[in-house]
Design an enzyme around this catalytic site. Structure first.
Site, PDB file in Angstrom:
ATOM      1  N   ASP A 184       0.828  -1.204   0.000  1.00 19.52           N
ATOM      2  CA  ASP A 184       0.000   0.000   0.000  1.00 19.52           C
ATOM      3  C   ASP A 184       0.868   1.261   0.000  1.00 19.52           C
ATOM      4  O   ASP A 184       1.953   1.275   0.571  1.00 19.52           O
ATOM      5  CB  ASP A 184      -0.924  -0.019   1.229  1.00 19.52           C
ATOM      6  CG  ASP A 184      -2.091   0.928   1.071  1.00 19.52           C
ATOM      7  OD1 ASP A 184      -2.362   1.378  -0.059  1.00 19.52           O
ATOM      8  OD2 ASP A 184      -2.739   1.231   2.091  1.00 19.52           O
ATOM      9  N   ASN A 244     -11.036  -2.538  -5.236  1.00 23.07           N
ATOM     10  CA  ASN A 244     -10.274  -1.577  -6.049  1.00 23.07           C
ATOM     11  C   ASN A 244     -10.946  -1.245  -7.390  1.00 23.07           C
ATOM     12  O   ASN A 244     -10.572  -0.270  -8.054  1.00 23.07           O
ATOM     13  CB  ASN A 244      -8.831  -2.058  -6.299  1.00 23.07           C
ATOM     14  CG  ASN A 244      -7.942  -1.995  -5.082  1.00 23.07           C
ATOM     15  OD1 ASN A 244      -7.017  -2.787  -4.923  1.00 23.07           O
ATOM     16  ND2 ASN A 244      -8.183  -1.039  -4.190  1.00 23.07           N
TER      17      ASN A 244
HETATM   18  C1  IPE Z   1      -5.281  -2.715  -0.187  1.00 24.50           C
HETATM   19  O1  IPE Z   1      -4.977  -1.370  -0.369  1.00 24.50           O
HETATM   20  C2  IPE Z   1      -5.293  -3.426  -1.510  1.00 24.50           C
HETATM   21  C3  IPE Z   1      -3.983  -3.578  -2.156  1.00 24.50           C
HETATM   22  C4  IPE Z   1      -2.836  -3.229  -1.664  1.00 24.50           C
HETATM   23  C5  IPE Z   1      -4.024  -4.205  -3.442  1.00 24.50           C
HETATM   24  P1  IPE Z   1      -6.122  -0.268  -0.505  1.00 24.50           P
HETATM   25  O2  IPE Z   1      -5.423   1.019  -0.689  1.00 24.50           O
HETATM   26  O3  IPE Z   1      -7.087  -0.672  -1.546  1.00 24.50           O
HETATM   27  O4  IPE Z   1      -6.832  -0.363   0.906  1.00 24.50           O
HETATM   28  P2  IPE Z   1      -7.690   0.706   1.716  1.00 24.50           P
HETATM   29  O5  IPE Z   1      -8.705   1.257   0.771  1.00 24.50           O
HETATM   30  O6  IPE Z   1      -6.735   1.760   2.184  1.00 24.50           O
HETATM   31  O7  IPE Z   1      -8.259  -0.062   2.863  1.00 24.50           O
HETATM   32  C1  IPE Z   2      -1.558   0.193  -3.406  1.00 22.74           C
HETATM   33  O1  IPE Z   2      -1.308   1.567  -3.447  1.00 22.74           O
HETATM   34  C2  IPE Z   2      -1.770  -0.389  -4.792  1.00 22.74           C
HETATM   35  C3  IPE Z   2      -3.151  -0.817  -5.087  1.00 22.74           C
HETATM   36  C4  IPE Z   2      -4.138  -0.815  -4.238  1.00 22.74           C
HETATM   37  C5  IPE Z   2      -3.414  -1.271  -6.429  1.00 22.74           C
HETATM   38  P1  IPE Z   2      -2.505   2.607  -3.465  1.00 22.74           P
HETATM   39  O2  IPE Z   2      -2.888   2.866  -4.881  1.00 22.74           O
HETATM   40  O3  IPE Z   2      -3.603   2.148  -2.587  1.00 22.74           O
HETATM   41  O4  IPE Z   2      -1.806   3.888  -2.864  1.00 22.74           O
HETATM   42  P2  IPE Z   2      -2.403   4.873  -1.785  1.00 22.74           P
HETATM   43  O5  IPE Z   2      -2.845   4.038  -0.630  1.00 22.74           O
HETATM   44  O6  IPE Z   2      -3.547   5.591  -2.434  1.00 22.74           O
HETATM   45  O7  IPE Z   2      -1.268   5.776  -1.440  1.00 22.74           O
HETATM   46 MG    MG Z   3      -4.042   2.388  -0.640  1.00 20.65          MG
END
Ligand code: IPE
Ligand code: IPE
Ligand code: MG
Length: 247
Positions: A27, A75
């Site tokens: 993340d 997502n």
């Molecule tokens: C969790 O991250 C999913 C992945 C890393 C693929 P998210 O960014 O989607 O999670 P939330 O929304 O902060 O809980």
């Molecule tokens: C994790 O990084 C990757 C996926 C969930 C695909 P994020 O895209 O959630 O990055 P932040 O949390 O918005 O910084």
């Molecule tokens: Mg994230």
């Protein structure tokens, strides 16, 4: 410690007490990009490099399995442009890295509802699984369109259906049978789960499988998660006493 030295297991880590299976919630890609004034997708691209190095590091240090959360069932709620970019990125990376994965003995598998993914990505997924199926250096699992609740409901339906058809008896439904129907069947549960970016939640990842997993949260954004960070995480892991409910 320089990155070069970290090509082998750091001496302050005990080889015998390494986790066998590490899972990561990668993340913070978007925030990494934002900090640098880039669009979010640049963070995803950078995140691939961090994952690649972690996979190699696990292999170098003798860790047998790595599972990475790449895309959750939630997502899909992101802007279409970002979702499209990710799907194309997954496909391109799989194509680009296949030869190297084969050379390095990586066996790749996927968990999640793969049938809802773009057909061209599904084809690349099937191809990479078939091409690496016999490899043994490390088992690399990528969670794409993965959601733990979805997975658990899927198992419930399969088992209920089997009971209904008289294929199994209700009494046969136990933890072991349930486990055999999860996407992760055949792989041991993660010993260690790392979530980057400072969020302290599981976001629907491996809820069944992490019942006794050690969890580590770090504020580091995923693209910055390197061998030094992994080393720190493992030092923390090795300080823990895994009691599994016993005294
Ligand atoms: C969790 O991250 C999913 C992945 C890393 C693929 P998210 O960014 O989607 O999670 P939330 O929304 O902060 O809980
Ligand atoms: C994790 O990084 C990757 C996926 C969930 C695909 P994020 O895209 O959630 O990055 P932040 O949390 O918005 O910084
Ligand atoms: Mg994230």
């Amino acid at each position: 410690m320089t990155a070069k030295l970290l090509q082998t297991l750091p001496p302050d880590l005990d080889q015998a007490r390494l986790p066998h299976h590490v899972a990561v919630i990668m993340d913070g890609n978007g925030r990494w990009a934002k900090q640098k004034g880039f669009p979010r997708i640049i963070g995803h691209r950078q995140g691939v490099d961090a994952l690649k190095d972690l996979l190699r590091c696990c292999k170098d240090w003798g860790i047998g399995a790595l599972t990475a959360y790449a895309f959750s069932t939630e997502n899909w709620g992101r802007p279409l442009e970002e979702v499209d970019f990710l799907m194309v990125l997954f496909e391109r990376i799989l194509r680009r890295e296949l030869t190297e994965m084969c050379d390095e003995g990586v066996k790749i598998t996927f968990v999640g509802d793969l049938e809802s993914l773009p057909l061209s990505l599904q084809a690349e997924i099937q191809h990479s699984m078939a091409a690496t199926a016999k490899n043994q250096a490390i088992h690399f699992t990528v969670a794409i369109n993965y959601g733990s609740r979805h997975e658990i409901i899927k198992v419930c339906r399969q088992l209920a259906g089997a009971v209904q058809k008289g294929e199994i008896k209700l009494e046969q439904v136990d933890e072991s049978l349930f486990q055999q129907h999860l996407y992760t069947a055949g792989e041991s549960d993660p010993d260690f789960l790392i979530r980057t970016s400072g969020e302290m939640r599981l976001s629907n990842f491996l809820l069944w499988q992490i019942a006794y997993t050690e969890i580590y949260f770090t504020p580091t954004l995923w693209p910055n998660f390197d061998r030094q960070e992994f080393h720190q995480a493992l030092l923390d892991y090795q300080k823990r006493d895994r009691r599994f409910g016993k005294a």
